[in-house]
Design a protein around this motif. Structure first.
Motif, mmCIF file in Angstrom:
data_model
loop_
_atom_site.group_PDB
_atom_site.id
_atom_site.type_symbol
_atom_site.label_atom_id
_atom_site.label_comp_id
_atom_site.label_asym_id
_atom_site.label_seq_id
_atom_site.Cartn_x
_atom_site.Cartn_y
_atom_site.Cartn_z
ATOM 1 N N VAL A 4 -5.324 0.386 3.415
ATOM 2 C CA VAL A 4 -6.490 -0.482 3.384
ATOM 3 C C VAL A 4 -7.079 -0.490 4.783
ATOM 4 O O VAL A 4 -6.342 -0.482 5.773
ATOM 5 C CB VAL A 4 -6.085 -1.914 2.955
ATOM 6 N N THR A 5 -8.402 -0.492 4.884
ATOM 7 C CA THR A 5 -9.040 -0.458 6.195
ATOM 8 C C THR A 5 -8.474 -1.559 7.081
ATOM 9 O O THR A 5 -8.572 -2.745 6.761
ATOM 10 C CB THR A 5 -10.559 -0.654 6.058
ATOM 11 N N GLU A 16 -1.609 -10.407 4.881
ATOM 12 C CA GLU A 16 -2.910 -10.990 4.597
ATOM 13 C C GLU A 16 -3.259 -10.802 3.123
ATOM 14 O O GLU A 16 -2.686 -9.957 2.425
ATOM 15 C CB GLU A 16 -3.990 -10.336 5.459
ATOM 16 N N VAL A 17 -4.200 -11.608 2.676
ATOM 17 C CA VAL A 17 -4.832 -11.377 1.375
ATOM 18 C C VAL A 17 -6.328 -11.291 1.620
ATOM 19 O O VAL A 17 -6.881 -12.002 2.464
ATOM 20 C CB VAL A 17 -4.497 -12.479 0.349
ATOM 21 N N GLY A 80 -8.534 -8.361 -5.790
ATOM 22 C CA GLY A 80 -8.286 -8.455 -4.364
ATOM 23 C C GLY A 80 -7.017 -7.740 -3.936
ATOM 24 O O GLY A 80 -6.344 -7.077 -4.734
ATOM 25 N N HIS A 81 -6.682 -7.881 -2.661
ATOM 26 C CA HIS A 81 -5.569 -7.158 -2.060
ATOM 27 C C HIS A 81 -4.570 -8.114 -1.420
ATOM 28 O O HIS A 81 -4.940 -9.107 -0.808
ATOM 29 C CB HIS A 81 -6.068 -6.195 -0.968
ATOM 30 N N TRP A 90 0.585 -3.604 -3.678
ATOM 31 C CA TRP A 90 0.666 -3.203 -5.077
ATOM 32 C C TRP A 90 0.241 -1.765 -5.330
ATOM 33 O O TRP A 90 0.418 -1.264 -6.445
ATOM 34 C CB TRP A 90 -0.157 -4.164 -5.936
ATOM 35 N N SER A 91 -0.317 -1.088 -4.346
ATOM 36 C CA SER A 91 -0.668 0.317 -4.529
ATOM 37 C C SER A 91 -0.076 1.207 -3.452
ATOM 38 O O SER A 91 -0.386 2.388 -3.381
ATOM 39 C CB SER A 91 -2.199 0.486 -4.551
#
Length: 279
Positions: A4-5, A16-17, A80-81, A90-91
């Protein structure tokens, strides 16, 4: 792994979320009717960095527990992440999830709930290492962690019922530290303790953040405890983050209605004797 960036390297959060939302399908009211949807979290952004203590406050039902389940990987978000060390939990693949499970540990409100009353403390401390299949000198790690939380070696041969509440919370913190985590999530860690013992546990958590560089997520209802322990506070209400800032700034000059209600519910010694809420 799916990256993720990231934030800038000098300020990237550990955990973080991003734009996180969660919802649950409820039971149908009629046979062919669509299932009602309960939206619990909406567009949450939350982060904790190395060596940072972050507070999470809000009234009952605000969504704190659900967010905690997201932060610990117990539940997968609807949108969301959840990002640990720059990678989506999750990925990011199974290897990264194993690292995440080892690196994010929880301290619960009631330490007795995390300790088997039939098990000696020494055995309880070894359980996280065994369940996470962490290799190394386990005996040395136990002694190292005991020293970090201020307990003697003799504690290893005793059972939970032989300790006071404050000592039990130190043992629970030691158990959470055993896998050498990078983030500690403390869910109301002192609310079940006597006031005279609370400061000792809070000081221990502050020392761990400073000495080990841990990220600490501190969840509590007591705003004075949050102000003493953390440097940044997120205020939740109805599944949203409604205000973020330094604790004393928020509690002295709250702008969101939810923050104002939380501050208004706190009594200082002087105003409590006068029968007035904290201004």
């Amino acid at each position: 792994m799916t990256a993720v960036t990231p934030f800038p390297a000098d300020g990237r959060p550990l955990l973080e979320v991003r734009q996180l939302s969660q919802q649950y399908f409820l039971r149908r009211q009629k046979l062919f009717a669509p299932r009602p949807i309960l939206k619990v979290l909406q567009d949450i952004d939350f982060a904790v960095r190395p060596g940072e203590a972050v507070g999470l406050v809000g009234e009952s039902g605000s969504g704190k527990t659900t967010l905690t389940r997201m932060l610990t990987g117990v539940e997968k978000p609807h949108e969301g992440h959840v990002v640990f060390d720059g990678v989506d939990v999750w990925s990011g693949g199974e290897a990264h999830r194993r690292l995440f499970r080892r690196s994010v540990q929880v301290v619960l409100q009631n330490p007795r709930s995390s300790l088997d009353p039939r098990m000696r403390v020494g055995t309880s401390l070894l359980e996280p290492l065994r369940s996470l299949k962490i290799e190394g000198d386990h005996a040395a790690r136990v002694l190292e962690v005991l020293d970090q939380v201020g307990l003697q070696k003799s504690a290893l041969e005793r059972f939970p019922h032989e300790f006071s509440g404050g000592q039990l919370q130190r043992i629970a913190i030691a158990r959470a530290l055993m896998p050498n985590p990078r983030v500690l999530i403390a869910d109301e860690p002192v609310s079940a303790l006597d006031v005279s013992i609370q400061a000792q546990v809070l000081n221990l958590l502050k020392d761990l953040v400073r000495d080990l560089g841990l990220g600490l997520v501190f969840i509590a209802h007591d705003l004075s405890v949050v102000a003493y322990t953390t440097s940044k506070v997120y205020v939740m209400s109805s599944g949203k983050i409604v205000e973020v800032g330094k604790p004393l700034d928020l509690f002295r000059n709250p702008s969101a209605e939810a923050t104002q209600n939380l501050v208004g519910a706190v009594l200082s010694v002087e105003s409590g004797l006068a029968g007035n809420a904290l201004a």
